[in-house]
Write an enzyme that holds these catalytic residues in place. Structure first.
Site, short mmCIF file in Angstrom:
data_model
loop_
_atom_site.label_atom_id
_atom_site.label_comp_id
_atom_site.label_asym_id
_atom_site.label_seq_id
_atom_site.Cartn_x
_atom_site.Cartn_y
_atom_site.Cartn_z
N TYR A 4 0.79 -1.10 0.14
CA TYR A 4 0.14 -0.13 -0.39
C TYR A 4 0.81 1.57 0.26
O TYR A 4 1.58 1.14 0.79
CB TYR A 4 -0.97 -0.02 1.33
CG TYR A 4 -2.29 0.92 1.58
CD1 TYR A 4 -3.17 0.57 0.82
CD2 TYR A 4 -1.88 1.64 1.45
CE1 TYR A 4 -4.33 0.92 0.46
CE2 TYR A 4 -2.81 3.52 1.63
CZ TYR A 4 -4.14 2.53 1.27
OH TYR A 4 -4.80 3.59 0.73
N TYR A 11 -5.04 5.68 -7.83
CA TYR A 11 -5.89 5.42 -6.75
C TYR A 11 -6.93 4.89 -6.30
O TYR A 11 -8.14 5.79 -6.10
CB TYR A 11 -5.35 6.95 -5.12
CG TYR A 11 -5.23 6.72 -4.33
CD1 TYR A 11 -5.35 6.04 -2.70
CD2 TYR A 11 -6.42 7.71 -3.50
CE1 TYR A 11 -5.42 6.40 -2.14
CE2 TYR A 11 -7.19 7.98 -2.79
CZ TYR A 11 -6.26 6.66 -1.47
OH TYR A 11 -6.62 7.25 -0.28
#
Lengths: 394, 146
Positions: free
Chosen positions: A297, A348
């Site tokens: 992440y 994103y």
């Protein structure tokens, strides 16, 4: 009871990815449904097969999804607490539901549509609008100091890491540049131009030491993932991608984490994922050296470094030199990282693109294919507890 | 009210909501006293104040007054305003400081009245009081000279 290899990810699907605000006039629900329909098609299922939803970061309205898509029966619907740190964990939640017999085909989905009039990254600063936060007795110790944005929190952790270990901005740049290189080959990526070291150092400083290219991009889109039983998975369209292990949680001493910052010295300069890393490897019965590709992440480039340490790819404090040696580069690094370009350079969608990429890698269909990839690590976080991790295998 | 310290964020964002556990901190701040919640049973400091001691779960709490000395644990120089309202205030320094006489207690603050580029991890600092508005006083910190 162990979760190991009892379930598999059988379908992944996405909407188109857009720059922030460019997905209008579609609705968020519409984006989510496009991703879900693409995922059931990918799996060789239909929406009639879906019987559960497992979310993170607030989740969605399951009833409305059922109504919109005509899903006949819901047997499971649950959401992990906290935010983007639950991306990998939402698939673990789906696997738990399937392995325990509560549901058979569980969808994990994230749909992100950042409205033009407000910015996600300024969430704590907003006085009104969709991301506004009401002042609380806890926020009184944070926001009056101009501490508003995720970048502020993560710059504090980054600065401490630099102080303790001599980590340099060149090391953050290596994360940003290597991921950009990966994104350039992917037709889905929103960033289409190479990023040079000069570009990186000439970019505006936002929350020193974090500059523009240390930040995730702002985008719209949706990604859905379908988890079912290992048994059923074997009859579906693609080779199953088995869930070896999942973990969510964290060291209790991480506490309120980034909005508290009172973590003890040993935890502070980390991604807060050490405990989850230990759990997920132990449950899978493997170690970091068994992982072929890591989808970490990446809301902020330095947090990729800290996760390399927390998940055992290098020792604490050594991630800077580790990336400088080319270890995270595709295709020849010892552990290629974010081969899809990640949040930083592809899109994103709060970490769900990482799950999609892991599945593509393990099917052998990734654009930046790691040759012979058998095991992928996917992570959610760093952020508040729970952070999460998922180990998938082909 | 004395002039506000240089490098302090705008008054409009000093929105202080309290509960019974945090109120003593803000009441003391109005009197320019830096206090910290300490467990009356085991002596563990905690910041911000919460209803239970995380070490022994006691709710008995004392509020000793501190010297105001602290050490910069980490910091960031905010150079880009997250919202337009902050445009006139950048650069400003967000500091995390460890309170020297309250081991284990760390707080967000601003490092003020100094050149942001001179702030460093490990820097000794001292509380300065910022009377932001009527009834609202914020503790900020400035480098200790000498």
């Amino acid at each position: 009871m162990s979760l190991k290899d009892k379930t598999a990810v059988v379908g992944v699907g996405s909407s188109q990815y857009y720059r922030r605000g460019q997905s209008l006039p579609q609705t968020t629900m519409e984006l989510a449904c496009k991703a879900i329909l693409a995922a059931v098609e990918d799996a060789g299922l239909t929406v009639k097969d879906i019987d559960g939803f497992a979310y993170y970061s607030g989740g969605m309205d399951t009833g409305l999804l059922a109504q919109t898509l005509g899903i006949p029966e819901i047997r499971f619907s649950a959401t992990l607490t906290a935010g983007g740190s639950g991306s990998a964990g939402s698939v673990g939640l789906a696997a738990s539901a399937v392995a325990s017999g509560q549901a058979e085909c569980v969808v994990s989905v994230m749909a992100l549509q950042q409205v033009p009039e407000a910015r996600f990254g300024a969430a704590f600063a907003a006085k009104s609008g969709p991301y506004a936060a009401k002042p609380t007795p806890t926020s009184a110790f944070v926001t009056p100091y101009g501490v508003f944005a995720p970048g502020h929190f993560f710059s504090l952790i980054t600065q401490r890491h630099m102080h303790l270990y001599g980590t340099k901005r060149e090391h953050f740049a290596e994360v940003a540049i290597s991921q950009r290189e990966n994104a350039l080959r992917r037709p889905t990526a929103l960033h289409t131009k190479p990023l040079t070291l000069d570009d990186y150092f000439n970019a505006r400083m936002i929350s020193d030491p974090l500059c523009l290219f240390d930040y995730t991009m702002e985008s719209d889109g949706a990604v859905a993932v379908i988890t079912t039983s290992a048994e059923r998975a074997r009859d579906l369209r693609h080779p199953p991608v088995y869930v070896m292990a999942a973990a969510m949680g964290g060291d209790g001493r991480w506490g309120g984490g980034i909005t508290w910052m009172g973590m003890p010295d040993d935890l502070f300069p980390t991604a807060g994922a050490g405990a989850v890393g230990r759990m997920v490897y132990e449950r899978a019965g493997i170690g970091p050296s068994d992982v072929d590709v890591a989808l970490l992440y990446d809301h902020f480039a330095p947090m990729v470094l800290l996760q390399l340490e927390d998940y055992g790819f290098c020792k604490p404090g050594e991630s800077g030199p580790f990336v400088a040696e080319g270890n995270i580069r595709w295709p020849n690094g010892s552990i290629p990282v974010n081969t899809h370009g990640g949040n930083l350079s592809e899109a994103y969608i709060i970490g769900m693109t990482h799950v999609r990429e892991a599945v593509e890698q393990l099917r052998g269909t990734a654009v930046n294919q790691v040759e012979g990839a058998e095991i992928a690590l996917v992570t959610g976080g760093p952020s508040s507890i729970p952070v999460s991790a998922l180990l998938l295998r082909r | 009210m004395s002039p506000r310290p240089a490098g302090a964020p705008p008054a409009e964002i000093a929105n202080i909501s309290v509960d019974s556990w945090t109120e003593p901190f803000w009441v003391a701040a109005r009197e320019h006293k830096l206090v910290c919640a300490r467990c009356a049973s085991c002596g563990t400091f905690r910041m911000p104040p919460t209803p239970f001691c995380p070490n022994c779960n006691s709710q008995d709490t004392e509020w000793p007054e501190l010297s105001g000395r602290a050490t910069v644990y980490s910091f960031t120089i905010v150079r880009h305003p997250v919202t337009p309202e902050l445009a006139a205030n950048v650069p400003y320094v967000i500091g995390l400081v460890d309170l020297d006489d309250a081991p284990g207690a760390r707080m967000f603050t601003n490092i003020v009245d100094c050149d942001p580029d001179t702030v460093y991890v490990g820097q000794p600092v001292q509380v300065v009081w910022d009377d932001v508005a009527d009834g609202v006083t914020m503790p900020r910190f400035t480098p200790l000279t000498s």
